[in-house]
Design a protein around this motif. Structure first.
Motif, PDB file in Angstrom:
ATOM      1  N   GLN A 105       0.811  -1.216   0.000  1.00 61.06           N
ATOM      2  CA  GLN A 105       0.000   0.000   0.000  1.00 61.06           C
ATOM      3  C   GLN A 105       0.851   1.276   0.000  1.00 61.06           C
ATOM      4  O   GLN A 105       0.376   2.323   0.414  1.00 61.06           O
ATOM      5  N   GLY A 114      -3.692  -4.534  -1.818  1.00 63.44           N
ATOM      6  CA  GLY A 114      -2.748  -3.432  -1.826  1.00 63.44           C
ATOM      7  C   GLY A 114      -1.313  -3.857  -2.077  1.00 63.44           C
ATOM      8  O   GLY A 114      -0.373  -3.145  -1.702  1.00 63.44           O
ATOM      9  N   MET A 123      -4.711   1.882  -3.874  1.00 66.33           N
ATOM     10  CA  MET A 123      -3.704   0.979  -3.314  1.00 66.33           C
ATOM     11  C   MET A 123      -3.299   1.389  -1.899  1.00 66.33           C
ATOM     12  O   MET A 123      -3.123   0.543  -1.029  1.00 66.33           O
ATOM     13  N   GLU A 124      -3.147   2.668  -1.669  1.00 64.26           N
ATOM     14  CA  GLU A 124      -2.638   3.123  -0.377  1.00 64.26           C
ATOM     15  C   GLU A 124      -3.729   3.226   0.679  1.00 64.26           C
ATOM     16  O   GLU A 124      -3.502   2.943   1.856  1.00 64.26           O
ATOM     17  N   ASP A 181      -6.509   1.528   0.861  1.00 64.78           N
ATOM     18  CA  ASP A 181      -7.310   0.313   1.030  1.00 64.78           C
ATOM     19  C   ASP A 181      -8.793   0.628   0.818  1.00 64.78           C
ATOM     20  O   ASP A 181      -9.653   0.246   1.597  1.00 64.78           O
TER      21      ASP A 181
END
Length: 338
Positions: free
Chosen positions: A168, A248, A273-274, A276
């Motif tokens: 992430q 992630g 991705m970061e 969540d």
């Protein structure tokens, strides 16, 4: 939307591993017998959890590499069977642990052990299998092999921790990513190959060649896996398509699309991705961006590059059926994508 990566046919992929399956069939029968015997325990849950994963249809490629590497170099004893079983137990233990860390629901097309017995049981049975793996390493009676495999166990754990640290974070670099897959995947491939020439007392050049072969084969194998997560199918992967995205995991396809994308596209990756926080349809959007920037194709190209390095590493070794089979394994690993 359409599939990003066109899969090779199952027949094509299987053909690449058939020679290795044939050459190691008798030894693998002994490995399988040993594995089943070492799963035994008075604690009822241990054999249940272990056999759930062991019986779930994995290719057992890593132990076959150990067997073939030893036989190729003239080994005639039976300690290669012991070490091959040890390698498979190490791999199985990491799968049990990985599924807990990744919160995975599926493994090899069936419910993961953590979904059936829970996280605690999965971790502890994984620890049991690692203990059995080390007992078998000692039984083989080679301090050099013990050193190689125990070092690999440490490196695998380091790779998993690195992956956890990088998860992430879109600040992850390609060097970071390669360090992760060298640890969590390629290290065991490398060690599995290197212990063969150790048992055969084949000398440093053979050890170096097979260690390099295994390392590069492992890198190619993982790169293909990472490409397939966005372009394969549930049946091909044995898990849900897009699991890496939803968990992630920062893999090479994502890194390439992120670096090549516009500011708006990079915002998309950071958001999904970061944080969540992947929303409805986010995976489809991600696959559009991956295709737009050639991220899947370039990941597969990298896999082919490492595959060629694996092939080159075997050049100094004697010709024969086992060498040909190991070369075919490279094709098998890459043939999962066209």
């Amino acid at each position: 939307m359409g599939v990003v990566v066109e899969l090779a046919s199952a027949k094509t992929a299987k053909a690449g591993i058939d020679p290795l399956l044939r050459l190691t069939a008798d030894d693998m029968a002994a490995v399988n017998t040993l594995i089943l015997s070492k799963c035994g325990s008075d604690v009822e849950m241990i054999p249940e959890v272990a056999k759930h994963l062991i019986d779930s249809g994995g290719k057992r490629l890593r132990p076959m590499l150990t067997l073939s590497a030893a036989r190729m170099l003239g080994y005639t004893g039976d300690h290669h069977v012991t070490l091959a079983a040890s390698v498979e137990f190490m791999h199985t233990a990491t799968l049990l642990h990985d599924d807990v860390v990744d919160e995975s629901d599926m493994r090899r097309g069936k419910q993961s052990a953590r979904m059936v017995w829970g996280n605690q049981a999965s971790v502890l049975v994984g620890d049991f299998l690692l203990g059995q793996a080390f007992r078998m390493m000692v039984d083989a009676g080679s301090m050099e092999a013990l050193d190689v495999l125990s070092t690999a166990s440490m490196v695998i754990a380091e790779g998993e921790v690195m992956q956890l640290s990088a998860a992430q974070s879109m600040e992850t670099t390609e060097d970071d990513y390669m360090a992760v897959i060298r640890g969590k995947t390629a290290a065991l491939f490398s060690a599995a190959c290197e212990v063969g020439p150790i048992l055969a007392d084949a000398g440093k050049p053979a050890r170096d060649a097979l260690r390099s072969y295994g390392l590069n084969l492992g890198l190619a194998f993982q790169l293909v896996d990472d490409a397939l997560d966005y372009g394969g199918s549930k049946a091909d992967l044995g898990k849900n398509v897009g699991d890496d995205f939803h968990e992630g995991k920062i893999t090479l396809p994502v890194l390439l699309a992120y670096r090549r994308g516009s500011d708006e596209e990079r915002d998309f990756w950071r958001t999904n991705m970061e944080a969540d926080n992947a929303g409805e349809g986010a995976l489809d959007d991600a696959m559009v961006l991956l295709k737009k920037h050639g991220a899947i194709d370039d990941t597969v190209a990298r896999a082919r590059h490492y595959g060629e390095m694996a092939r080159d590493a075997l050049a100094p070794l004697p010709a024969g059926e086992h060498k040909s089979a190991l070369l075919d394994v490279v094709d098998f690993c890459i043939a999962r994508v066209s």
